[in-house]
Design a protein around this motif. Sequence first.
Motif, PDB file in Angstrom:
ATOM      1  N   ARG A 174       0.822  -1.213   0.000  1.00  0.00           N
ATOM      2  CA  ARG A 174       0.000   0.000   0.000  1.00  0.00           C
ATOM      3  C   ARG A 174       0.860   1.269   0.000  1.00  0.00           C
ATOM      4  NH1 ARG A 174      -3.139  -3.824   2.703  1.00  0.00           N
ATOM      5  NH2 ARG A 174      -5.298  -3.890   1.963  1.00  0.00           N
ATOM      6  N   PHE A 231      -6.350   1.120  -2.452  1.00  0.00           N
ATOM      7  CA  PHE A 231      -5.812   0.100  -1.554  1.00  0.00           C
ATOM      8  C   PHE A 231      -6.838  -0.961  -1.166  1.00  0.00           C
ATOM      9  CE2 PHE A 231      -2.953   3.722   0.150  1.00  0.00           C
ATOM     10  CZ  PHE A 231      -2.060   3.537  -0.891  1.00  0.00           C
ATOM     11  N   SER A 244       1.941   2.009   3.613  1.00  0.00           N
ATOM     12  CA  SER A 244       1.068   3.162   3.369  1.00  0.00           C
ATOM     13  C   SER A 244       1.853   4.469   3.388  1.00  0.00           C
ATOM     14  CB  SER A 244      -0.071   3.206   4.398  1.00  0.00           C
ATOM     15  OG  SER A 244      -0.831   2.025   4.354  1.00  0.00           O
TER      16      SER A 244
END
Length: 222
Positions: free
Chosen positions: A176, A214, A193
Amino acid sequence: MLKALVQLALLPLPWFLRRLLLRGLFGYRIHPRARIGLAVVAVRRLHLGDGASIGHFTIVKGVELLELGDHASIGRGNWISGFPLGHPRHFVHQPERRNDLVIGAHAHVTNRHLLDCTGGIAIGPFSTLAGFSTQILTHSIDLTTNRQSSQPVSIGAYCFVGTDCVLLAGAALPERSVLGAMSLLNKAYLEVSHLYAGVPARPVKGLDPQFAYFHRVDGYVQ
């Protein structure tokens, strides 16, 4: 070389017949709904899942295993190669080396990229190697020992790699995460992320883990 020549000879045939011959001659595992365009895939083992595809004018050679999960794709005009296993001089100090390219389900390599699979490349499910002209280089000369050396490169699930990037041996992009366009990733990062960017790439900022990209259940992006 023989596999490449045989595949060139088979290119004029309809795909359904070419698929049967590739399975019969080389033992390739190709799902009935998978497809290879006008491309040469000269690998030792090939696994194409349901709906997987390889586009026109892509060349794959010197790779032990090419595996595409369900609905994964490699686009047009890509050059994918690796230094074969078992060479009597090169990489003898790395007997566990794997020169595989494994692409997860719904992941996509777009067009006109260069992938060196000598040390192995793994691209996670739902990830995108976007744009064009990205290079993934898994081997180089170790100046301290004056010999060729390799390390794998990994791209986690739900990642996005921008256009014209370079990923060097040992690099890892966590799941991600985004690698900004024209960036150089030369190490393994662990923070998920995140946006990584620059030369060399560094963590720039965290990304909202709730971004719709995502959480896709289909690789298609409108």
